[in-house]
Enzyme design. Structure first.
Site, short mmCIF file in Angstrom:
data_model
loop_
_atom_site.label_atom_id
_atom_site.label_comp_id
_atom_site.label_asym_id
_atom_site.label_seq_id
_atom_site.Cartn_x
_atom_site.Cartn_y
_atom_site.Cartn_z
CG HIS A 119 2.49 -1.36 -12.15
ND1 HIS A 119 1.89 -1.14 -10.94
CD2 HIS A 119 1.71 -2.28 -12.78
CE1 HIS A 119 0.79 -1.89 -10.84
NE2 HIS A 119 0.67 -2.59 -11.93
CB CYS A 148 12.83 9.84 -30.32
SG CYS A 148 14.03 8.62 -30.83
N GLY A 188 2.79 -2.63 2.28
CA GLY A 188 2.33 -1.31 1.81
C GLY A 188 1.54 -1.30 0.53
CD GLU A 216 -5.17 2.91 8.43
OE1 GLU A 216 -6.19 2.32 8.84
OE2 GLU A 216 -4.63 3.85 9.03
CB ALA A 233 7.16 -0.09 5.53
P1 NAD Z 1 -1.93 2.57 -2.85
O1 NAD Z 1 -1.60 4.01 -3.03
O2 NAD Z 1 -3.20 2.08 -3.39
O3 NAD Z 1 -1.92 2.21 -1.28
C1 NAD Z 1 -0.85 2.46 -0.42
C2 NAD Z 1 -0.89 1.48 0.75
O4 NAD Z 1 0.24 1.74 1.57
C3 NAD Z 1 -2.13 1.61 1.66
O5 NAD Z 1 -2.61 0.32 1.96
C4 NAD Z 1 -1.58 2.30 2.91
O6 NAD Z 1 -2.30 1.94 4.09
C5 NAD Z 1 -0.16 1.78 2.93
N1 NAD Z 1 0.79 2.63 3.65
C6 NAD Z 1 0.76 3.96 3.85
N2 NAD Z 1 1.82 4.35 4.57
C7 NAD Z 1 2.56 3.24 4.82
C8 NAD Z 1 3.76 3.00 5.52
N3 NAD Z 1 4.46 3.99 6.10
N4 NAD Z 1 4.22 1.72 5.58
C9 NAD Z 1 3.55 0.71 5.00
N5 NAD Z 1 2.39 0.89 4.33
C10 NAD Z 1 1.90 2.14 4.24
O7 NAD Z 1 -0.68 1.78 -3.39
P2 NAD Z 1 -0.57 0.43 -4.20
O8 NAD Z 1 -1.46 -0.59 -3.58
O9 NAD Z 1 0.88 0.16 -4.34
O10 NAD Z 1 -1.17 0.70 -5.64
C11 NAD Z 1 -1.02 1.90 -6.32
C12 NAD Z 1 -0.23 1.90 -7.61
O11 NAD Z 1 0.45 3.10 -7.41
C13 NAD Z 1 0.82 0.89 -7.83
O12 NAD Z 1 0.53 0.28 -9.01
C14 NAD Z 1 2.12 1.70 -8.05
O13 NAD Z 1 2.59 1.52 -9.36
C15 NAD Z 1 1.72 3.12 -8.00
N6 NAD Z 1 2.49 4.04 -7.16
C16 NAD Z 1 3.81 3.85 -6.98
C17 NAD Z 1 4.53 4.71 -6.20
C18 NAD Z 1 6.00 4.46 -6.04
O14 NAD Z 1 6.63 3.96 -6.96
N7 NAD Z 1 6.56 4.77 -4.87
C19 NAD Z 1 3.89 5.80 -5.56
C20 NAD Z 1 2.53 5.96 -5.77
C21 NAD Z 1 1.83 5.07 -6.56
#
Ligand code: NAD
Length: 248
Positions: A119, A148, A188, A216, A233
């Site tokens: 992404h 820009c 995650g 979860e 994680a």
């Molecule tokens: P999601 O928000 O849908 O789900 C998060 C998942 O992480 C859940 O299954 C949850 O149970 C799990 N989780 C929560 N705490 C955790 C931990 N400590 N260790 C391991 N797992 C844990 O996220 P997704 O499935 O990645 O999809 C959402 C979209 O959000 C992605 O496309 C991404 O681009 C974007 N996103 C990215 C970021 C980032 O770059 N850090 C942050 C938020 C959203």
């Protein structure tokens, strides 16, 4: 009874090619909230700010929220133990590739090299008119929308908004990883975001063993996961590290 951690470590040690597939959950312990679930960003913000059409209609309004979420929040975050263990596994020849849905750059900051961002990444901005790319730090985010320097066009964060296509390079790398891998290590992710969520399913169809780390159960857990390591994680990856590298 079999110990799932030992089983996972054995699979990882014997795998010829392993891919890690990561989502927002791996960065939660770095202080970046996920989108969904408890404490998720969508409980506070409206996801429409990441809709391409909405951005084009109101770039200043979108940018105000985007800056708060992705530049104020994300910039302060550091890689955590889970990012670091994946980087170590790559250095030690135990991880071939990371396919990440994340846009926070934390895998690279942890030292991982083979990272494919499904992404995109918040660290780059792109001009919607002439397509010139800028590093986020080169551009002031004091006035919205940022523009820009060459043509005055509106700059958009170079990550994938709802309604945008996945960039070709990570898409090809993800398909290839799915076909090459003996083991897929999912960390995650809920598995709700299309089309990224199909990559582990493809890997399973090609014969990969699926190890999943999540506090979860997710969409994958009962469908394709072979070994479910339930927990956060950092603590799960710390245990895996001790089993993979017992001497250190
Ligand atoms: P999601 O928000 O849908 O789900 C998060 C998942 O992480 C859940 O299954 C949850 O149970 C799990 N989780 C929560 N705490 C955790 C931990 N400590 N260790 C391991 N797992 C844990 O996220 P997704 O499935 O990645 O999809 C959402 C979209 O959000 C992605 O496309 C991404 O681009 C974007 N996103 C990215 C970021 C980032 O770059 N850090 C942050 C938020 C959203």
């Amino acid at each position: 009874m079999k110990d799932p951690f030992r089983e996972a470590a054995i699979l990882l040690k014997h795998s010829r090619f392993t891919t890690a597939f990561t989502g927002a959950g791996i960065s939660v312990e770095s202080g970046i909230p996920s989108f969904r679930g408890e404490g998720g960003l969508w409980n506070k913000y409206d996801p429409k700010v990441l809709d391409l059409q909405y951005f084009l209609e109101d770039p200043s309004g979108s940018w105000t929220v985007i800056k708060e979420i992705f530049y104020d929040f994300f910039n302060a975050a550091l890689p955590n133990k889970a990012h670091l263990v994946l980087a170590r596994m790559e250095r030690e020849g135990m991880l071939g590739r990371i396919i990440t849905q994340n846009i926070d750059n934390l895998h690279q900051e942890a030292g991982s090299g083979m990272v494919f961002e499904f992404h995109g990444n918040t660290k780059n901005l792109r001009c919607l008119h002439c397509h010139r790319s800028y590093k986020a730090g080169q551009i002031s985010l004091d006035h919205f929308p940022p523009t820009c320097r060459e043509c005055g066009g509106i700059l958009k964060p170079d990550f994938v908004f709802f309604g945008e296509a996945i960039p070709q390079l990570p898409l090809a790398a993800a398909y290839e990883a799915a076909s090459l891998s003996d083991v897929f290590l999912i960390i995650g992710t809920t598995g709700e975001v299309m089309p990224a969520n199909q990559i582990p399913v493809m890997a399973k169809q090609y014969g990969a063993k699926i190890i999943e780390v999540n506090p979860e159960p997710s969409n994958y857990t009962t469908e394709i996961t072979d070994i479910f390591l339930q927990g956060k994680a950092t603590s799960i990856m710390e245990k895996i590290e001790r089993l993979l590298f017992p001497e250190s």
